[in-house]
Structures are given as C-alpha cells and as structure tokens.
Scaffold this motif. Sequence first.
Motif, PDB file in Angstrom:
ATOM      1  N   GLN A   1     -10.754  18.787  26.054  1.00 19.70           N
ATOM      2  CA  GLN A   1     -10.625  19.031  24.617  1.00 19.70           C
ATOM      3  C   GLN A   1     -10.789  17.758  23.791  1.00 19.70           C
ATOM      4  O   GLN A   1     -11.359  17.787  22.695  1.00 19.70           O
ATOM      5  CB  GLN A   1      -9.259  19.665  24.322  1.00 19.70           C
ATOM      6  N   ASP A   2     -10.272  16.648  24.299  1.00 19.79           N
ATOM      7  CA  ASP A   2     -10.296  15.390  23.548  1.00 19.79           C
ATOM      8  C   ASP A   2     -11.316  14.447  24.181  1.00 19.79           C
ATOM      9  O   ASP A   2     -11.179  14.050  25.343  1.00 19.79           O
ATOM     10  CB  ASP A   2      -8.908  14.749  23.570  1.00 19.79           C
TER      11      ASP A   2
ATOM     12  N   ASN B   1     -12.358  11.489  22.649  1.00 19.77           N
ATOM     13  CA  ASN B   1     -12.337  10.151  22.042  1.00 19.77           C
ATOM     14  C   ASN B   1     -12.382   9.042  23.087  1.00 19.77           C
ATOM     15  O   ASN B   1     -12.993   7.993  22.855  1.00 19.77           O
ATOM     16  CB  ASN B   1     -11.110   9.993  21.150  1.00 19.77           C
TER      17      ASN B   1
END
Length: 295
Positions: A19-20, A22
């Motif tokens: 989901q992340d 970064n």
Amino acid sequence: MRLPFTLLIDPVPADSQQQDFNGTFHEMDSSAPALRVGELSTQRGDGIFETLAVVNGHPQEIEPHISRLRNSALICELPVPNAEQWRAAIAYAVSRIPQRGEIALKFVLSRGVEHGPAPTAWLHASAAADFTAVRTKGVRVVTLDRGYPRGVAERAPWLLMGAKTLSYAVNMAAIREAHRRGADDTIFLTTDDFVMEGPTSSVVLRIDGGYVTPAPSGAILHGTTQQSMFDYLRARGFSVEYRDVALDELRRADAAWLVSSVRLAVSVVALDGDPFPADQALTDDLNAYLLARTA
C-alpha cells in the motif's frame, strides 16, 4: 525544488498488495552519476519509457501513459510495472517540482544490469522546450519509408514495433534526414504507402470534414494526446475515426497535425516540399484546451 529532478524507483511486482510505496523512491542529484556501467538501457537501449507533460502542476494523461508503459513491458517481456507504484511515483515527483510552467516528466523501465537481479527504473523531470514557434507557425514535413509493409508487426512481433522502447536511433536519424531535406519533421510510411506516425508523434488528418488517425496496431502506438484531441473534437460534434490511411489521402487532406505529449498539436504547413493547407485557428483552440487540462 529546482529542475532537473530525478527519482530512482525500486520496482515492486505488479501483483504486490503493498500500500505504501514511499520507501521505494530515492531522490537523486541529477548532476551525479546514477546508472551502472553494465546498464542495458545505455548499452543496448533495452528498456521502455513514457513522457508526460506537467502543466502548472497538473500531470497530463497519467492513466494512458501508464497503460502504454505496461503494454510495452508485455511486448518486451519486461516485468510488468505496478500501476499503483508508478502513480505514486508520479505524484511524488510532481509534488517536488515547480508548480508553474510546462515540464516534461519522463519515466523509464530498463532490463537493468546484464545478469542482474532486478530491472532499473527512474523518473526524470526537466523544463519542457519552448514550442511556441511551432505551435503557432506549424512544421514542414517529409514522408519517409519506414522500411516495413503494413502488417509486419503482427507477422514479426520480435521487431517490438508496438512498444515505446529506448531504441530511438532510427527515429532521430529520420528527423536528421528531414532537416537535410529542408523540413522540420517526418511522417513514416509503410513500404506499400500507408501512413504510420511521426518519429515522436501521432498523425491526425482532416478529410472531408472528419478527423482520422491511423488505427493503433502492433506498429503504431495509440497516441495519448491524440486521444485527448479526439475527445475535444467529439465534444464539439465532429466525427473521428481510427482506420488505415493511404498516402494519397494524406496528400489530399484538408489539414494535418502532428500530435505529442509535450509539443502538443502542430499544424503541417508543407508536405514533401509543397505547401499544405493548415487550420491555425483550430490548432490554437486545441492547444488552449490541452494546456488547460488538469488531468
């Protein structure tokens, strides 16, 4: 953040549920070395890319570009890009670059280092060239034989003609040949005289009041900005069509445009040394529409 801006990406598999993203982005000093000596994108052009425009902080045609990148990956047998990761990378890059003006954002997926464990991926943002002159004055175009008959991509898929690859030597050579002939750009033809596309653009013609572009195929990319142009024309009640276009239709067209993501729409004002009819008023309207988009 100043331009140019470079973001290296650790590719995540297409089927990942992550989901992340970064932690998979790494900002780089654009003036510092970033690719390894064995990188196949530089040694062999073994990679794919897309370039989208960012206008006043708004990235244009994200989904068509990501879709085309994924299609190119399938053709070239590269790992299929994770669409969510690339959306996140584009959003991150856009948040870090100037929010005014026209910017070219190029994203690349390479096979990586030979025998290496993973592909290489990155985004690079730079100020777009000033295309005011060609948007307002048009371009002189020559037709050049691409060296293949119509249908070759389907018969010989290993030519990778439907992929947007880093192997752009032929395209750049075609533009240099156009310059030698006193023109600005090129329209490729099949050996049996059907219109294909430009080295860096789609071709749109107006024939008997309707708008036509060569049908996307294994040999002709589906132009992202051409699709936006057709949206504009449809909304104003004009007919639009994808189909095979013969050279004689190009020569008798009412008007013609070369259309691309950063240069946008430019009128053809000369074809093979002869003056060609141009509709500058419509070209101006098209570019005003394209520059005003927020997605």
